[in-house]
Scaffold this motif. Sequence first.
Motif, mmCIF file in Angstrom:
data_model
loop_
_atom_site.group_PDB
_atom_site.id
_atom_site.type_symbol
_atom_site.label_atom_id
_atom_site.label_comp_id
_atom_site.label_asym_id
_atom_site.label_seq_id
_atom_site.Cartn_x
_atom_site.Cartn_y
_atom_site.Cartn_z
ATOM 1 N N LEU A 57 14.425 24.723 9.719
ATOM 2 C CA LEU A 57 14.386 26.192 9.701
ATOM 3 C C LEU A 57 15.007 26.743 8.422
ATOM 4 O O LEU A 57 14.515 27.730 7.858
ATOM 5 C CB LEU A 57 15.105 26.746 10.933
ATOM 6 C CG LEU A 57 14.428 26.417 12.272
ATOM 7 C CD1 LEU A 57 15.243 26.957 13.426
ATOM 8 C CD2 LEU A 57 13.010 26.977 12.321
ATOM 9 N N LEU A 58 16.084 26.115 7.950
ATOM 10 C CA LEU A 58 16.707 26.567 6.704
ATOM 11 C C LEU A 58 15.762 26.360 5.528
ATOM 12 O O LEU A 58 15.707 27.177 4.600
ATOM 13 C CB LEU A 58 18.024 25.827 6.468
ATOM 14 C CG LEU A 58 19.193 26.270 7.345
ATOM 15 C CD1 LEU A 58 20.343 25.279 7.258
ATOM 16 C CD2 LEU A 58 19.668 27.662 6.949
ATOM 17 N N LYS A 59 14.988 25.274 5.558
ATOM 18 C CA LYS A 59 14.023 25.017 4.494
ATOM 19 C C LYS A 59 12.913 26.067 4.516
ATOM 20 O O LYS A 59 12.466 26.552 3.474
ATOM 21 C CB LYS A 59 13.439 23.615 4.671
ATOM 22 C CG LYS A 59 12.329 23.252 3.691
ATOM 23 C CD LYS A 59 11.928 21.804 3.892
ATOM 24 C CE LYS A 59 10.696 21.427 3.096
ATOM 25 N NZ LYS A 59 9.444 21.938 3.668
ATOM 26 N N LEU A 60 12.479 26.441 5.703
ATOM 27 C CA LEU A 60 11.371 27.385 5.825
ATOM 28 C C LEU A 60 11.793 28.830 5.594
ATOM 29 O O LEU A 60 11.033 29.628 5.051
ATOM 30 C CB LEU A 60 10.731 27.270 7.213
ATOM 31 C CG LEU A 60 10.038 25.949 7.544
ATOM 32 C CD1 LEU A 60 9.553 25.958 8.979
ATOM 33 C CD2 LEU A 60 8.868 25.702 6.597
ATOM 34 N N PHE A 61 13.014 29.169 6.029
ATOM 35 C CA PHE A 61 13.427 30.577 6.001
ATOM 36 C C PHE A 61 14.594 30.865 5.053
ATOM 37 O O PHE A 61 14.838 32.019 4.713
ATOM 38 C CB PHE A 61 13.812 31.046 7.414
ATOM 39 C CG PHE A 61 12.646 31.077 8.360
ATOM 40 C CD1 PHE A 61 11.843 32.201 8.454
ATOM 41 C CD2 PHE A 61 12.337 29.984 9.143
ATOM 42 C CE1 PHE A 61 10.759 32.230 9.320
ATOM 43 C CE2 PHE A 61 11.252 29.997 10.014
ATOM 44 C CZ PHE A 61 10.462 31.127 10.097
ATOM 45 N N GLY A 62 15.317 29.824 4.651
ATOM 46 C CA GLY A 62 16.509 30.059 3.825
ATOM 47 C C GLY A 62 16.251 29.980 2.337
ATOM 48 O O GLY A 62 16.973 30.577 1.544
ATOM 49 N N GLU A 63 15.217 29.251 1.933
ATOM 50 C CA GLU A 63 14.947 29.067 0.503
ATOM 51 C C GLU A 63 13.960 30.122 0.029
ATOM 52 O O GLU A 63 12.788 29.860 -0.234
ATOM 53 C CB GLU A 63 14.401 27.654 0.250
ATOM 54 C CG GLU A 63 15.380 26.555 0.637
ATOM 55 C CD GLU A 63 14.775 25.159 0.529
ATOM 56 O OE1 GLU A 63 13.622 25.048 0.073
ATOM 57 O OE2 GLU A 63 15.460 24.193 0.905
ATOM 58 N N VAL A 64 14.432 31.362 -0.039
ATOM 59 C CA VAL A 64 13.558 32.477 -0.410
ATOM 60 C C VAL A 64 14.007 33.084 -1.727
ATOM 61 O O VAL A 64 15.193 33.067 -2.064
ATOM 62 C CB VAL A 64 13.539 33.555 0.688
ATOM 63 C CG1 VAL A 64 12.691 33.120 1.856
ATOM 64 C CG2 VAL A 64 14.957 33.887 1.154
#
Length: 340
Positions: A264-271
């Motif tokens: 989830l951090l990869k999908l939503f945190g790396e913005v």
Amino acid sequence: MPLDDRKLAVLRAIVEDYVATQEPVGSKALVERHNLGVSPATVRNDMAVLEEEGYIRQPHTSAGRVPTDRGYRLFVDRLSRVKPLSPAERRAIERFLAGAVDLDDVVHRTVRLLAQLTRQVAVVQYPSLARSSVRHLELVQVSTTRLMLVMIADTGRVEQRLVELPEPTDTDVVLDLRTRINEKLCGSRLVDTPALVETLLDEIRPEQRPTMAVLSSVLLETLVERREERVVLAGTANLTRGGILDFHGSLRPILEALEEDLILLKLFGEVEPTTTRVMIGDETQVDNLRSAAVVSTGYGPHSTIVGGLGVLGPTRMDYPGNIATVRAVARYVSELLAQN
């Protein structure tokens, strides 16, 4: 080969109808529902080209067509028009978030609101400590040999630690240390604080150094070493009505992926700042989410991105509506953090 405007219009109509009806779309229905200005035979020819180019496919033996991931990608990149939120929707977002009492409340209200507005799985990352700055550090004297260290970040995130002192310490010393620590660290980014904490030891009186040495260790643990990143979810029940299944017709792998914080951090945190990211199918680079799509963006006070938020659902989602909602909610959360 590049698609002409008419074929692009046909693809847009297929995506919009399939999202709305959840049924494969036929040429006759397209002509009836959309002002394409051509005959069903012409639309059938255009659909044949779109299928040959990999933008649509024919499921089973149905006469209708459905978009492929490639078709959705082109729709998002070139064909979709972001739906403006109505004044009522904007007021609802503002009222719902304005009632938050602290950071935890902001995060949990935000994730519930996103899930309700989009009818997808909503994900919100807590403000990342790695991207935050120190707003204030408080030392609360519990006893002569014990302190409570409270760090408040500029995002409203609060971290606290108990500190066992090596010897009894007077209140005046604690107050002096608190003043010195705040003068040195307030306004600094957490990633820049280790060097500042080290200089504190050199700048205080020798008799305070044993206490400061213990405090320094706890400060570093609080400010730097603890890199736990947290995400919260809402709306997983929406998966059951959204028609999202893996390629074996099961929800289980998707639910398992949603339990992994690192995913989830990869999908939503790396913005990136000021961008809305859309990942469709294989673009998520997560095997269990090959039938899913993700819409995410960053948020934070004063154009500083401190976390990410967004939604996850089937590739057959309302991209224009979800993009508009995710952007609007992120903007209101950012404004809220900037006011606190």
